[in-house]
Design a protein around this motif. Structure first.
Motif, PDB file in Angstrom:
ATOM      1  N   GLU A 215      -7.299  -8.321 -18.759  1.00  0.00           N
ATOM      2  CA  GLU A 215      -6.368  -8.363 -17.657  1.00  0.00           C
ATOM      3  C   GLU A 215      -7.077  -8.041 -16.569  1.00  0.00           C
ATOM      4  N   SER A 216      -7.286  -8.628 -15.597  1.00  0.00           N
ATOM      5  CA  SER A 216      -8.036  -8.629 -14.230  1.00  0.00           C
ATOM      6  C   SER A 216      -9.385  -7.809 -14.653  1.00  0.00           C
ATOM      7  N   ARG A 218     -10.591  -5.849 -17.231  1.00  0.00           N
ATOM      8  CA  ARG A 218     -10.349  -4.760 -17.990  1.00  0.00           C
ATOM      9  C   ARG A 218     -11.535  -4.546 -19.002  1.00  0.00           C
ATOM     10  N   GLU A 285      -9.235  -3.473  -6.097  1.00  0.00           N
ATOM     11  CA  GLU A 285      -8.921  -5.034  -5.524  1.00  0.00           C
ATOM     12  C   GLU A 285      -8.722  -5.351  -7.080  1.00  0.00           C
ATOM     13  N   LEU A 286      -9.334  -5.251  -8.125  1.00  0.00           N
ATOM     14  CA  LEU A 286      -8.874  -5.679  -9.456  1.00  0.00           C
ATOM     15  C   LEU A 286      -7.925  -5.302  -9.816  1.00  0.00           C
ATOM     16  N   ARG A 288      -5.255  -4.522  -8.024  1.00  0.00           N
ATOM     17  CA  ARG A 288      -4.426  -5.198  -7.197  1.00  0.00           C
ATOM     18  C   ARG A 288      -4.128  -6.571  -7.236  1.00  0.00           C
ATOM     19  N   THR A 289      -4.987  -7.283  -7.822  1.00  0.00           N
ATOM     20  CA  THR A 289      -4.959  -8.757  -7.974  1.00  0.00           C
ATOM     21  C   THR A 289      -5.746  -9.428  -9.018  1.00  0.00           C
ATOM     22  N   THR A 290      -5.342 -10.497  -9.651  1.00  0.00           N
ATOM     23  CA  THR A 290      -6.011 -11.266 -10.807  1.00  0.00           C
ATOM     24  C   THR A 290      -6.529 -12.577 -10.167  1.00  0.00           C
ATOM     25  N   GLU A 291      -6.530 -12.540  -8.794  1.00  0.00           N
ATOM     26  CA  GLU A 291      -7.095 -13.538  -8.315  1.00  0.00           C
ATOM     27  C   GLU A 291      -8.450 -14.103  -8.458  1.00  0.00           C
ATOM     28  N   TYR A 292      -9.371 -12.854  -8.409  1.00  0.00           N
ATOM     29  CA  TYR A 292     -10.909 -12.973  -8.685  1.00  0.00           C
ATOM     30  C   TYR A 292     -11.297 -13.471 -10.137  1.00  0.00           C
ATOM     31  N   THR A 293     -10.691 -12.801 -10.945  1.00  0.00           N
ATOM     32  CA  THR A 293     -10.917 -13.303 -12.353  1.00  0.00           C
ATOM     33  C   THR A 293     -10.476 -14.648 -12.798  1.00  0.00           C
ATOM     34  N   GLU A 294      -9.292 -14.998 -11.887  1.00  0.00           N
ATOM     35  CA  GLU A 294      -8.645 -16.322 -12.350  1.00  0.00           C
ATOM     36  C   GLU A 294      -9.880 -17.491 -11.744  1.00  0.00           C
TER      37      GLU A 294
END
Ligand code: PMP
Length: 391
Positions: A215-216, A218, A285-286, A288-294
């Motif tokens: 998740e994001s 981890r 940032e991680l 806060r949001t999963t947008e980077y990993t997505e």
């Protein structure tokens, strides 16, 4: 001093076609870079999430320099432990869902310092045959006995445990979470099961799983939902997190012990504030949001599908690490050179980094690549691949 013995070794490398010079990067390490004066698409960086040149991280680094200066000034155990280091460790423990985290100056010396601190004479290390060089060096530094098991082969691991468990006090199973040269994921649930059956300790180097899997970002332990079941999880702060450093996540008692016996903590200056502050921002940032990993995974799937369709051999990759297996060492380096001539930088990886005869160019897809850049890279792979008879 006569160094002709080194000249002879260099001549052998040249003869084998694997001699190289360091490429020089002008400007930040991003999806497109200026390398040796040439603008190229960069498929060789570990900057998975684009954090290495992220505006929020840069701002944090600048502020930290203003407040703390440029260096920590001492080793952690003397007077190099700033409130920033403490804050980072608390945050990382929360992010990793573990009791405690100890930060080191790099992933490499985290492995070197941790392994030798936790196992000693009378103990046994059982290590996957494809584990990273820093694990191998960490094992060499320990006075424990060492043995390897075949790559990700659980029958072989069980055989080793069965044959040896009784002879040792502690047995430590060590594996990469994600294997850096192949991009495959260790079968952690099975490893944990065997560790429980044989009362062994588990150690996962998740340098390439951190910020990528779970998740994001981890990590591999989170990916398999094995929180609390792996004794030592290593992460790096220099790849997906974009800065520098490494850490081990686990229990309070582990952290306490490392503070007394983790040699890089005792004998090497701690991370500078301008590194620690942006790492804190990256982890936030991680969280806060999963947008980077997505974005990372979307790009990785897209690029891999493109190469697969062309008929390239991508080995066993399950992650954004995308090896294109060539085999012969000299041919691998030639492939890499020709890709570069056409504007795509992908480093060739040959022996001793990988076993002889398994040379590959290793593509690292990142969240920062655009689809246009990936399309251009795929087109260049197609052209050079045909030219050299690889596809
Ligand atoms: N472990 C693995 C599996 C790695 O791939 C690397 C980096 N190549 C390291 C540890 C070392 O990490 P760092 O670059 O932070 O020293």
């Amino acid at each position: 001093m006569n160094l002709s013995f080194l000249e002879e070794k260099i001549a052998e490398l040249k003869e084998a076609g694997v001699y190289r010079k360091l490429p020089v990067l002008e400007g930040p390490n991003e999806a497109e870079i200026i390398l040796n004066g040439q603008r190229v698409i960069n498929l060789s960086s570990n900057n998975y999430l684009g954090f290495a040149n992220h505006p929020k991280l840069k701002e944090a680094a600048i502020e930290a320099v203003e407040k703390y200066g440029v260096g920590a000034g001492a080793v952690r155990t003397i007077v190099g432990n700033m409130d920033l280091h403490e804050e980072l460790e608390k945050l990382l423990a929360q992010f990793k869902r573990e009791e405690a985290v100890m930060v080191f100056q790099s992933g490499f010396n985290c492995n070197a310092g941790t392994i030798q601190a936790i196992v000693e004479r009378g103990d046994l290390i059982v290590s996957d045959e494809l584990n990273h060089a820093s694990i191998i060096d960490g094992c060499r530094l320990s006075s424990a006995d060492k043995t390897i098991y075949k790559h990700c082969d659980m029958e072989d691991l069980e055989r080793v445990l069965q044959e040896n468990r009784e002879k040792y006090r502690n047995v430590l199973i060590i594996t990469d979470g994600v294997f850096s040269m192949d991009g495959d994921i260790a079968p952690l649930p099975e490893i944990v099961k065997l560790a429980e059956k044989y009362n062994a300790l588990t150690y996962v180097d998740d340098a390439h799983g951190s910020g990528v899997l779970g998740e994001s970002g981890r990590g591999t332990v989170d990916h398999f939902n094995l929180h609390g079941k792996v004794d030592f999880t290593i992460g790096t702060l220099s790849k997906a997190i974009g800065v520098i450093g490494g850490y081990v996540a686990g229990s309070e008692v582990m952290k306490d012990w490392l503070l007394h016996r983790g040699r890089p903590l005792l004998f090497s200056t701690s991370l500078p504030p301008a590194a620690v502050a942006p790492i804190i921002v990256a982890i936030k940032e991680l969280m806060r949001t999963t947008e980077y990993t997505e974005r990372l995974w979307d790009n990785a799937r897209y690029f891999k599908a493109g190469l697969q369709e062309l008929g390239f051999d991508l080995g066993k990759s399950q992650t954004p690490i995308t090896p294109v297996i060539i085999g012969n060492e000299a041919k691998t380096m030639e492939f890499s050179r020709k890709l570069l001539e056409k504007g795509v930088f992908v480093s060739g990886i040959v022996f001793p980094t990988v076993p002889r005869g398994t040379g590959r160019v290793r593509c690292m897809v990142t969240a920062g690549h655009t689809k246009e850049q990936l399309d251009k890279a795929i087109a260049v792979f197609k052209e050079v691949g045909h030219q050299m008879g690889i596809i």
